[in-house]
Design a protein around this motif. Structure first.
Motif, PDB file in Angstrom:
ATOM      1  N   PHE A  59       0.929  -1.227  -0.129  1.00 32.18           N
ATOM      2  CA  PHE A  59      -0.068   0.020   0.006  1.00 32.18           C
ATOM      3  C   PHE A  59       0.907   1.192   0.046  1.00 32.18           C
ATOM      4  CE2 PHE A  59      -2.941  -3.220   2.003  1.00 32.18           C
ATOM      5  CZ  PHE A  59      -3.675  -3.107   1.117  1.00 32.18           C
ATOM      6  N   GLY A  60       2.147   1.124   0.103  1.00 33.85           N
ATOM      7  CA  GLY A  60       2.967   2.409  -0.143  1.00 33.85           C
ATOM      8  C   GLY A  60       2.998   3.157   1.301  1.00 33.85           C
ATOM      9  N   TRP A  61       3.180   2.780   2.242  1.00 35.13           N
ATOM     10  CA  TRP A  61       3.013   3.338   3.516  1.00 35.13           C
ATOM     11  C   TRP A  61       4.572   3.428   3.948  1.00 35.13           C
ATOM     12  CZ3 TRP A  61      -1.055  -0.202   5.966  1.00 35.13           C
ATOM     13  CH2 TRP A  61      -2.328   0.014   5.489  1.00 35.13           C
ATOM     14  N   ASN A  62       5.508   3.390   3.359  1.00 32.76           N
ATOM     15  CA  ASN A  62       6.984   3.395   3.795  1.00 32.76           C
ATOM     16  C   ASN A  62       7.255   4.628   4.617  1.00 32.76           C
ATOM     17  OD1 ASN A  62       6.706   1.037   1.937  1.00 32.76           O
ATOM     18  ND2 ASN A  62       8.535   1.661   1.081  1.00 32.76           N
ATOM     19  N   ASP A  63       6.549   6.027   4.270  1.00 28.81           N
ATOM     20  CA  ASP A  63       7.142   6.959   5.152  1.00 28.81           C
ATOM     21  C   ASP A  63       7.063   6.685   6.518  1.00 28.81           C
ATOM     22  OD1 ASP A  63       8.196   8.197   2.753  1.00 28.81           O
ATOM     23  OD2 ASP A  63       6.574   9.456   2.596  1.00 28.81           O
ATOM     24  N   PHE A  64       5.497   6.399   6.576  1.00 29.45           N
ATOM     25  CA  PHE A  64       5.178   6.272   8.092  1.00 29.45           C
ATOM     26  C   PHE A  64       5.700   5.003   8.733  1.00 29.45           C
ATOM     27  CE2 PHE A  64       0.988   8.410   6.104  1.00 29.45           C
ATOM     28  CZ  PHE A  64       1.584   9.751   6.147  1.00 29.45           C
ATOM     29  N   GLN A  65       5.768   3.958   8.039  1.00 25.17           N
ATOM     30  CA  GLN A  65       6.236   2.645   8.461  1.00 25.17           C
ATOM     31  C   GLN A  65       7.812   2.824   8.865  1.00 25.17           C
ATOM     32  OE1 GLN A  65       5.492   0.214   9.669  1.00 25.17           O
ATOM     33  NE2 GLN A  65       6.285  -2.008   9.054  1.00 25.17           N
ATOM     34  N   SER A  66       8.749   3.521   8.051  1.00 26.09           N
ATOM     35  CA  SER A  66      10.125   3.609   8.470  1.00 26.09           C
ATOM     36  C   SER A  66      10.258   4.341   9.575  1.00 26.09           C
ATOM     37  CB  SER A  66      10.791   4.367   7.152  1.00 26.09           C
ATOM     38  OG  SER A  66      10.325   5.364   6.936  1.00 26.09           O
ATOM     39  N   ALA A  67       9.238   5.162  10.038  1.00 30.99           N
ATOM     40  CA  ALA A  67       9.577   6.197  11.176  1.00 30.99           C
ATOM     41  C   ALA A  67       8.962   5.524  12.579  1.00 30.99           C
ATOM     42  CB  ALA A  67       8.919   7.546  10.969  1.00 30.99           C
ATOM     43  N   GLY A  68       8.592   4.305  12.331  1.00 30.52           N
ATOM     44  CA  GLY A  68       7.693   3.885  13.429  1.00 30.52           C
ATOM     45  C   GLY A  68       6.562   4.155  13.620  1.00 30.52           C
ATOM     46  N   LEU A  69       5.882   5.036  12.863  1.00 29.43           N
ATOM     47  CA  LEU A  69       4.645   5.756  13.395  1.00 29.43           C
ATOM     48  C   LEU A  69       3.342   4.840  13.030  1.00 29.43           C
ATOM     49  CD1 LEU A  69       5.143   9.269  12.287  1.00 29.43           C
ATOM     50  CD2 LEU A  69       5.399   8.455  14.773  1.00 29.43           C
ATOM     51  N   LEU A  70       3.634   3.836  12.069  1.00 31.21           N
ATOM     52  CA  LEU A  70       2.285   2.986  11.924  1.00 31.21           C
ATOM     53  C   LEU A  70       2.395   1.935  12.604  1.00 31.21           C
ATOM     54  CD1 LEU A  70       0.330   2.948   9.527  1.00 31.21           C
ATOM     55  CD2 LEU A  70       1.947   1.614   8.321  1.00 31.21           C
ATOM     56  N   GLY A  71       3.083   1.602  13.576  1.00 31.84           N
ATOM     57  CA  GLY A  71       3.000   0.322  14.184  1.00 31.84           C
ATOM     58  C   GLY A  71       2.511   0.458  15.652  1.00 31.84           C
ATOM     59  N   PHE A  72       2.957   1.570  16.286  1.00 33.43           N
ATOM     60  CA  PHE A  72       2.586   1.381  17.718  1.00 33.43           C
ATOM     61  C   PHE A  72       1.196   1.366  18.197  1.00 33.43           C
ATOM     62  CE2 PHE A  72       2.638   5.900  16.865  1.00 33.43           C
ATOM     63  CZ  PHE A  72       1.686   6.412  17.869  1.00 33.43           C
ATOM     64  N   ASN A  73       0.418   2.042  17.501  1.00 33.52           N
ATOM     65  CA  ASN A  73      -1.030   1.783  17.767  1.00 33.52           C
ATOM     66  C   ASN A  73      -1.764   0.321  17.457  1.00 33.52           C
ATOM     67  OD1 ASN A  73      -2.589   4.266  18.646  1.00 33.52           O
ATOM     68  ND2 ASN A  73      -1.421   5.058  16.991  1.00 33.52           N
ATOM     69  N   PRO A  74      -1.166  -0.188  16.357  1.00 34.29           N
ATOM     70  CA  PRO A  74      -1.601  -1.696  16.029  1.00 34.29           C
ATOM     71  C   PRO A  74      -1.058  -2.590  17.292  1.00 34.29           C
ATOM     72  CG  PRO A  74      -1.183  -0.587  14.137  1.00 34.29           C
ATOM     73  CD  PRO A  74      -0.827   0.065  15.026  1.00 34.29           C
ATOM     74  N   TYR A  75       0.144  -2.339  17.683  1.00 34.72           N
ATOM     75  CA  TYR A  75       0.619  -3.353  18.827  1.00 34.72           C
ATOM     76  C   TYR A  75       0.023  -3.197  20.031  1.00 34.72           C
ATOM     77  CZ  TYR A  75       4.792  -3.638  15.927  1.00 34.72           C
ATOM     78  OH  TYR A  75       5.769  -3.824  15.035  1.00 34.72           O
ATOM     79  N   LEU A  76      -0.636  -1.953  20.498  1.00 36.22           N
ATOM     80  CA  LEU A  76      -1.475  -1.804  21.480  1.00 36.22           C
ATOM     81  C   LEU A  76      -2.856  -2.252  21.349  1.00 36.22           C
ATOM     82  CD1 LEU A  76      -0.817   2.064  22.347  1.00 36.22           C
ATOM     83  CD2 LEU A  76       0.102   0.017  23.569  1.00 36.22           C
ATOM     84  N   VAL A  77      -3.346  -2.561  20.069  1.00 36.51           N
ATOM     85  CA  VAL A  77      -4.634  -3.304  19.766  1.00 36.51           C
ATOM     86  C   VAL A  77      -4.396  -4.707  20.077  1.00 36.51           C
ATOM     87  CG1 VAL A  77      -6.167  -3.738  17.982  1.00 36.51           C
ATOM     88  CG2 VAL A  77      -5.322  -1.363  18.214  1.00 36.51           C
ATOM     89  N   ALA A  78      -3.162  -5.061  19.723  1.00 35.25           N
ATOM     90  CA  ALA A  78      -3.011  -6.667  19.821  1.00 35.25           C
ATOM     91  C   ALA A  78      -2.996  -7.049  21.259  1.00 35.25           C
ATOM     92  CB  ALA A  78      -1.391  -6.935  19.265  1.00 35.25           C
ATOM     93  N   ALA A  79      -2.368  -6.014  22.074  1.00 34.66           N
ATOM     94  CA  ALA A  79      -2.512  -6.394  23.523  1.00 34.66           C
ATOM     95  C   ALA A  79      -3.959  -6.219  24.041  1.00 34.66           C
ATOM     96  CB  ALA A  79      -1.671  -5.176  24.243  1.00 34.66           C
ATOM     97  N   ALA A  80      -4.980  -5.293  23.469  1.00 31.63           N
ATOM     98  CA  ALA A  80      -6.100  -5.245  23.822  1.00 31.63           C
ATOM     99  C   ALA A  80      -7.130  -6.690  23.405  1.00 31.63           C
ATOM    100  CB  ALA A  80      -6.958  -3.928  22.929  1.00 31.63           C
ATOM    101  N   LEU A  81      -6.697  -7.336  22.357  1.00 30.42           N
ATOM    102  CA  LEU A  81      -7.145  -8.536  22.051  1.00 30.42           C
ATOM    103  C   LEU A  81      -7.359  -9.452  23.160  1.00 30.42           C
ATOM    104  CD1 LEU A  81      -6.184  -9.005  18.374  1.00 30.42           C
ATOM    105  CD2 LEU A  81      -8.263  -8.639  18.919  1.00 30.42           C
ATOM    106  N   ILE A  82      -6.094  -9.355  23.902  1.00 27.01           N
ATOM    107  CA  ILE A  82      -6.085 -10.587  25.175  1.00 27.01           C
ATOM    108  C   ILE A  82      -6.415  -9.930  26.273  1.00 27.01           C
ATOM    109  CG2 ILE A  82      -4.643 -11.859  26.255  1.00 27.01           C
ATOM    110  CD1 ILE A  82      -5.099 -12.853  23.592  1.00 27.01           C
TER     111      ILE A  82
END
Length: 306
Positions: A216-239
Protein backbone atom coordinates in the motif's frame (compact mmCIF):
# COMPACT_ATOMS: atom_id res chain seq x y z
CA UNK A 1 -14.27 -8.86 63.40
CA UNK A 2 -12.29 -5.85 62.23
CA UNK A 3 -11.98 -5.58 58.46
CA UNK A 4 -8.42 -5.80 57.20
CA UNK A 5 -7.57 -4.44 53.79
CA UNK A 6 -5.93 -7.36 51.97
CA UNK A 7 -3.80 -4.99 49.90
CA UNK A 8 -1.58 -2.29 51.33
CA UNK A 9 -0.20 0.80 49.57
CA UNK A 10 2.83 -0.02 47.45
CA UNK A 11 4.40 3.04 45.81
CA UNK A 12 7.09 1.05 44.00
CA UNK A 13 4.55 -1.39 42.57
CA UNK A 14 2.28 1.48 41.51
CA UNK A 15 5.11 3.32 39.78
CA UNK A 16 6.37 0.25 37.91
CA UNK A 17 2.90 -0.96 36.96
CA UNK A 18 2.17 2.46 35.45
CA UNK A 19 4.63 1.62 32.67
CA UNK A 20 3.08 -1.73 31.80
CA UNK A 21 -0.51 -0.47 32.14
CA UNK A 22 0.22 1.48 28.98
CA UNK A 23 0.18 -1.99 27.39
CA UNK A 24 -2.87 -3.15 29.39
CA UNK A 25 -1.05 -5.28 31.95
CA UNK A 26 0.27 -5.10 35.50
CA UNK A 27 3.81 -6.39 35.52
CA UNK A 28 6.23 -4.71 37.96
CA UNK A 29 9.28 -6.50 36.56
CA UNK A 30 8.33 -5.39 33.06
CA UNK A 31 7.85 -1.85 34.31
CA UNK A 32 11.31 -1.93 35.87
CA UNK A 33 12.82 -3.13 32.58
CA UNK A 34 11.09 -0.32 30.65
CA UNK A 35 12.16 2.32 33.18
CA UNK A 36 15.74 1.03 33.11
CA UNK A 37 15.81 0.97 29.30
CA UNK A 38 14.41 4.50 29.27
CA UNK A 39 17.29 5.57 31.53
CA UNK A 40 19.89 4.20 29.11
CA UNK A 41 17.97 5.75 26.20
CA UNK A 42 17.62 9.20 27.83
CA UNK A 43 18.23 9.89 31.54
CA UNK A 44 16.05 13.00 31.44
CA UNK A 45 13.15 11.09 29.86
CA UNK A 46 13.60 8.52 32.62
CA UNK A 47 13.52 11.28 35.23
CA UNK A 48 10.34 12.70 33.72
CA UNK A 49 8.75 9.25 33.71
CA UNK A 50 9.55 8.55 37.36
CA UNK A 51 8.46 12.04 38.44
CA UNK A 52 5.13 11.70 36.62
CA UNK A 53 4.29 8.33 38.18
CA UNK A 54 5.30 9.53 41.67
CA UNK A 55 3.12 12.63 41.27
CA UNK A 56 0.19 10.51 40.09
CA UNK A 57 0.61 8.08 43.01
CA UNK A 58 0.83 10.94 45.53
CA UNK A 59 -2.33 12.59 44.18
CA UNK A 60 -4.15 9.25 44.24
CA UNK A 61 -3.22 8.73 47.89
CA UNK A 62 -4.19 12.31 48.81
CA UNK A 63 -7.60 11.76 47.23
CA UNK A 64 -7.89 8.35 48.94
CA UNK A 65 -8.38 6.40 45.76
CA UNK A 66 -9.01 2.65 45.98
CA UNK A 67 -5.57 1.21 46.61
CA UNK A 68 -5.95 -1.86 44.37
CA UNK A 69 -6.24 0.02 41.04
CA UNK A 70 -3.62 2.51 42.27
CA UNK A 71 -1.15 -0.33 42.91
CA UNK A 72 -1.95 -1.79 39.50
CA UNK A 73 -0.91 1.47 37.85
CA UNK A 74 -4.31 2.62 36.62
CA UNK A 75 -3.79 6.15 37.93
CA UNK A 76 -0.28 6.53 36.56
CA UNK A 77 -0.09 5.42 32.94
CA UNK A 78 -1.96 8.35 31.37
CA UNK A 79 0.07 10.95 33.33
CA UNK A 80 3.24 9.06 32.38
CA UNK A 81 2.47 9.25 28.66
CA UNK A 82 1.47 12.92 28.88
CA UNK A 83 4.69 13.79 30.68
CA UNK A 84 6.85 12.03 28.09
CA UNK A 85 4.91 13.62 25.22
CA UNK A 86 5.02 17.19 26.54
CA UNK A 87 8.68 16.83 27.49
CA UNK A 88 9.44 15.74 23.92
CA UNK A 89 7.29 18.43 22.33
CA UNK A 90 9.04 21.17 24.28
CA UNK A 91 12.43 20.03 23.07
CA UNK A 92 13.55 18.71 26.46
CA UNK A 93 15.59 20.63 28.99
CA UNK A 94 14.72 21.49 32.57
CA UNK A 95 11.92 23.81 31.51
CA UNK A 96 10.48 20.84 29.66
CA UNK A 97 10.57 18.85 32.91
CA UNK A 98 8.47 21.55 34.59
CA UNK A 99 5.92 21.53 31.76
CA UNK A 100 5.85 17.71 31.91
CA UNK A 101 5.00 17.85 35.63
CA UNK A 102 2.18 20.31 34.92
CA UNK A 103 0.88 18.00 32.18
CA UNK A 104 1.05 15.11 34.67
CA UNK A 105 -1.17 16.88 37.18
CA UNK A 106 -3.72 17.97 34.56
CA UNK A 107 -3.84 14.48 33.06
CA UNK A 108 -4.28 12.87 36.48
CA UNK A 109 -7.40 14.92 37.19
CA UNK A 110 -8.67 14.38 33.64
CA UNK A 111 -8.21 10.63 34.14
CA UNK A 112 -10.12 10.67 37.45
CA UNK A 113 -12.93 12.73 35.93
CA UNK A 114 -13.18 10.51 32.84
CA UNK A 115 -13.17 7.30 34.86
CA UNK A 116 -15.96 8.55 37.16
CA UNK A 117 -18.18 9.94 34.37
CA UNK A 118 -17.47 7.56 31.49
CA UNK A 119 -18.22 4.02 32.57
CA UNK A 120 -19.59 2.55 29.35
CA UNK A 121 -16.13 1.76 27.99
CA UNK A 122 -12.61 1.60 29.45
CA UNK A 123 -10.86 4.95 29.23
CA UNK A 124 -7.62 3.41 27.89
CA UNK A 125 -5.27 6.27 26.90
CA UNK A 126 -8.01 8.75 25.96
CA UNK A 127 -7.15 11.27 28.75
CA UNK A 128 -3.54 11.32 27.56
CA UNK A 129 -4.60 11.94 23.95
CA UNK A 130 -7.10 14.70 24.73
CA UNK A 131 -4.93 16.55 27.23
CA UNK A 132 -1.87 16.46 24.96
CA UNK A 133 -3.90 17.68 22.01
CA UNK A 134 -4.95 20.63 24.17
CA UNK A 135 -1.45 21.29 25.52
CA UNK A 136 0.51 20.79 22.28
CA UNK A 137 -0.07 24.35 20.90
CA UNK A 138 1.01 25.85 24.24
CA UNK A 139 4.08 23.62 24.36
CA UNK A 140 5.09 24.76 20.90
CA UNK A 141 4.60 28.42 21.76
CA UNK A 142 6.66 28.16 24.93
CA UNK A 143 9.59 26.15 23.58
CA UNK A 144 11.29 25.16 20.36
CA UNK A 145 9.34 22.06 19.24
CA UNK A 146 11.12 18.77 18.81
CA UNK A 147 8.64 17.59 16.19
CA UNK A 148 8.67 19.55 12.94
CA UNK A 149 7.88 18.52 9.37
CA UNK A 150 10.52 15.79 9.54
CA UNK A 151 8.44 14.14 12.25
CA UNK A 152 6.19 12.71 9.57
CA UNK A 153 8.67 11.68 6.88
CA UNK A 154 12.04 10.76 8.35
CA UNK A 155 13.10 8.25 11.00
CA UNK A 156 14.38 9.85 14.20
CA UNK A 157 17.18 7.35 14.65
CA UNK A 158 19.44 7.72 11.62
CA UNK A 159 21.46 4.68 12.71
CA UNK A 160 18.60 2.39 11.68
CA UNK A 161 17.83 1.77 8.00
CA UNK A 162 14.60 3.26 6.70
CA UNK A 163 13.00 -0.06 5.78
CA UNK A 164 9.86 -1.95 6.75
CA UNK A 165 11.57 -4.31 9.19
CA UNK A 166 13.26 -1.60 11.23
CA UNK A 167 10.15 0.59 10.93
CA UNK A 168 8.08 -2.18 12.47
CA UNK A 169 10.69 -2.49 15.21
CA UNK A 170 10.62 1.27 15.80
CA UNK A 171 6.90 1.04 16.50
CA UNK A 172 7.52 -0.69 19.83
CA UNK A 173 9.57 2.23 21.12
CA UNK A 174 7.07 4.76 19.83
CA UNK A 175 4.52 3.38 22.30
CA UNK A 176 6.47 5.46 24.83
CA UNK A 177 7.42 8.13 22.27
CA UNK A 178 10.99 6.83 22.01
CA UNK A 179 12.96 5.96 18.91
CA UNK A 180 15.82 3.81 20.15
CA UNK A 181 16.72 0.32 18.98
CA UNK A 182 17.43 -1.16 22.40
CA UNK A 183 14.40 0.46 24.01
CA UNK A 184 12.20 -0.88 21.21
CA UNK A 185 13.54 -4.40 21.75
CA UNK A 186 12.81 -4.19 25.50
CA UNK A 187 9.19 -3.14 24.89
CA UNK A 188 8.77 -5.83 22.23
CA UNK A 189 10.06 -8.56 24.54
CA UNK A 190 7.79 -7.42 27.40
CA UNK A 191 4.75 -7.36 25.13
CA UNK A 192 5.53 -10.86 23.85
CA UNK A 193 6.27 -12.32 27.30
CA UNK A 194 3.21 -10.82 29.02
CA UNK A 195 1.23 -13.84 27.84
CA UNK A 196 1.82 -16.35 25.07
CA UNK A 197 -1.51 -15.41 23.42
CA UNK A 198 -0.63 -11.73 23.44
CA UNK A 199 2.81 -12.64 22.13
CA UNK A 200 1.27 -14.41 19.14
CA UNK A 201 -0.87 -11.38 18.31
CA UNK A 202 2.09 -9.02 18.67
CA UNK A 203 4.19 -11.17 16.32
CA UNK A 204 1.24 -11.34 13.90
CA UNK A 205 1.01 -7.54 13.96
CA UNK A 206 4.74 -7.28 13.27
CA UNK A 207 4.37 -9.58 10.24
CA UNK A 208 1.30 -7.69 8.96
CA UNK A 209 3.12 -4.36 9.19
CA UNK A 210 6.08 -5.69 7.19
CA UNK A 211 3.81 -7.40 4.63
CA UNK A 212 1.23 -4.67 4.04
CA UNK A 213 3.50 -1.62 3.91
CA UNK A 214 5.12 -2.36 0.51
CA UNK A 215 1.73 -3.24 -0.99
CA UNK A 216 0.00 0.00 0.00
CA UNK A 217 3.00 2.31 -0.12
CA UNK A 218 3.06 3.26 3.55
CA UNK A 219 6.86 3.37 3.71
CA UNK A 220 7.17 6.95 5.02
CA UNK A 221 5.04 6.29 8.06
CA UNK A 222 6.25 2.75 8.51
CA UNK A 223 9.97 3.55 8.37
CA UNK A 224 9.53 6.16 11.12
CA UNK A 225 7.74 3.66 13.36
CA UNK A 226 4.59 5.77 13.36
CA UNK A 227 2.39 3.13 11.78
CA UNK A 228 3.11 0.32 14.22
CA UNK A 229 2.66 1.46 17.79
CA UNK A 230 -1.13 1.76 17.74
CA UNK A 231 -1.64 -1.73 16.21
CA UNK A 232 0.72 -3.21 18.84
CA UNK A 233 -1.49 -1.76 21.57
CA UNK A 234 -4.57 -3.15 19.81
CA UNK A 235 -2.86 -6.55 19.78
CA UNK A 236 -2.54 -6.29 23.57
CA UNK A 237 -6.22 -5.31 23.81
CA UNK A 238 -7.26 -8.48 21.98
CA UNK A 239 -6.16 -10.44 25.05
CA UNK A 240 -6.85 -7.86 27.77
CA UNK A 241 -10.59 -7.86 27.04
CA UNK A 242 -12.53 -11.14 26.91
CA UNK A 243 -13.75 -12.51 23.60
CA UNK A 244 -17.26 -13.98 23.24
CA UNK A 245 -16.11 -16.46 20.62
CA UNK A 246 -15.87 -20.08 21.69
CA UNK A 247 -14.05 -21.46 18.67
CA UNK A 248 -10.40 -20.82 17.93
CA UNK A 249 -10.93 -20.01 14.24
CA UNK A 250 -13.48 -17.34 15.21
CA UNK A 251 -11.04 -15.64 17.59
CA UNK A 252 -8.27 -15.80 15.00
CA UNK A 253 -10.49 -14.31 12.27
CA UNK A 254 -11.66 -11.53 14.59
CA UNK A 255 -8.10 -10.74 15.64
CA UNK A 256 -6.67 -10.53 12.12
CA UNK A 257 -9.54 -8.33 10.90
CA UNK A 258 -9.12 -6.06 13.93
CA UNK A 259 -5.36 -5.74 13.43
CA UNK A 260 -5.70 -4.95 9.72
CA UNK A 261 -8.35 -2.37 10.61
CA UNK A 262 -6.05 -0.81 13.20
CA UNK A 263 -3.19 -0.54 10.68
CA UNK A 264 -5.43 0.97 7.99
CA UNK A 265 -7.07 3.39 10.43
CA UNK A 266 -3.66 4.47 11.77
CA UNK A 267 -2.53 5.19 8.22
CA UNK A 268 -5.63 7.24 7.38
CA UNK A 269 -5.30 9.27 10.57
CA UNK A 270 -1.60 9.89 9.96
CA UNK A 271 -2.31 10.98 6.41
CA UNK A 272 -4.86 13.59 7.49
CA UNK A 273 -3.03 14.74 10.63
CA UNK A 274 0.09 15.24 8.55
CA UNK A 275 -1.24 18.47 7.04
CA UNK A 276 -1.79 19.81 10.55
CA UNK A 277 1.71 18.77 11.70
CA UNK A 278 -0.02 17.47 14.84
CA UNK A 279 0.97 14.35 16.78
CA UNK A 280 -1.56 11.54 16.50
CA UNK A 281 -0.53 9.77 19.72
CA UNK A 282 -2.65 6.69 20.59
CA UNK A 283 -6.02 7.89 19.25
CA UNK A 284 -6.33 5.05 16.68
CA UNK A 285 -5.69 2.47 19.41
CA UNK A 286 -8.47 3.96 21.56
CA UNK A 287 -11.02 4.13 18.73
CA UNK A 288 -10.31 0.66 17.34
CA UNK A 289 -10.34 -0.91 20.82
CA UNK A 290 -13.65 0.75 21.65
CA UNK A 291 -15.09 -0.61 18.39
CA UNK A 292 -13.70 -4.05 19.25
CA UNK A 293 -15.31 -4.02 22.71
CA UNK A 294 -18.68 -2.76 21.44
CA UNK A 295 -18.70 -5.37 18.67
CA UNK A 296 -17.88 -8.12 21.17
CA UNK A 297 -20.66 -6.98 23.49
CA UNK A 298 -23.12 -7.00 20.61
CA UNK A 299 -22.24 -10.53 19.55
CA UNK A 300 -22.08 -11.72 23.17
CA UNK A 301 -25.73 -10.68 23.57
CA UNK A 302 -26.62 -12.42 20.30
CA UNK A 303 -24.91 -15.60 21.48
CA UNK A 304 -26.70 -15.50 24.84
CA UNK A 305 -30.14 -15.02 23.28
CA UNK A 306 -29.65 -17.67 20.58
Amino acid sequence: MEYINPEQPSPIKAVLNSYTQVMLSSLPLGGFAIALALWFCSPRHALVGVLSTIIAYTLARLHKQNITPVNRGFEGYNPLLSALAIYGLTGGGWLGVLYACIATIITYYATSFTRSHFKILPILTSPFVVICWILTPFARMLCVPRYNDAFWDEPFDASLPADNFHGALRGFGEIFLQDNLYFSVVVMVILILTSWRQGLWVITTFILLISLSPIFGWNDFQSAGLLGFNPYLVAAALIAFPSPWAKTWQRITEGIITLILSIAFSYLCLKHFRSLNYPLFTAPFVVVTWLLILTRRYFARKIQTS
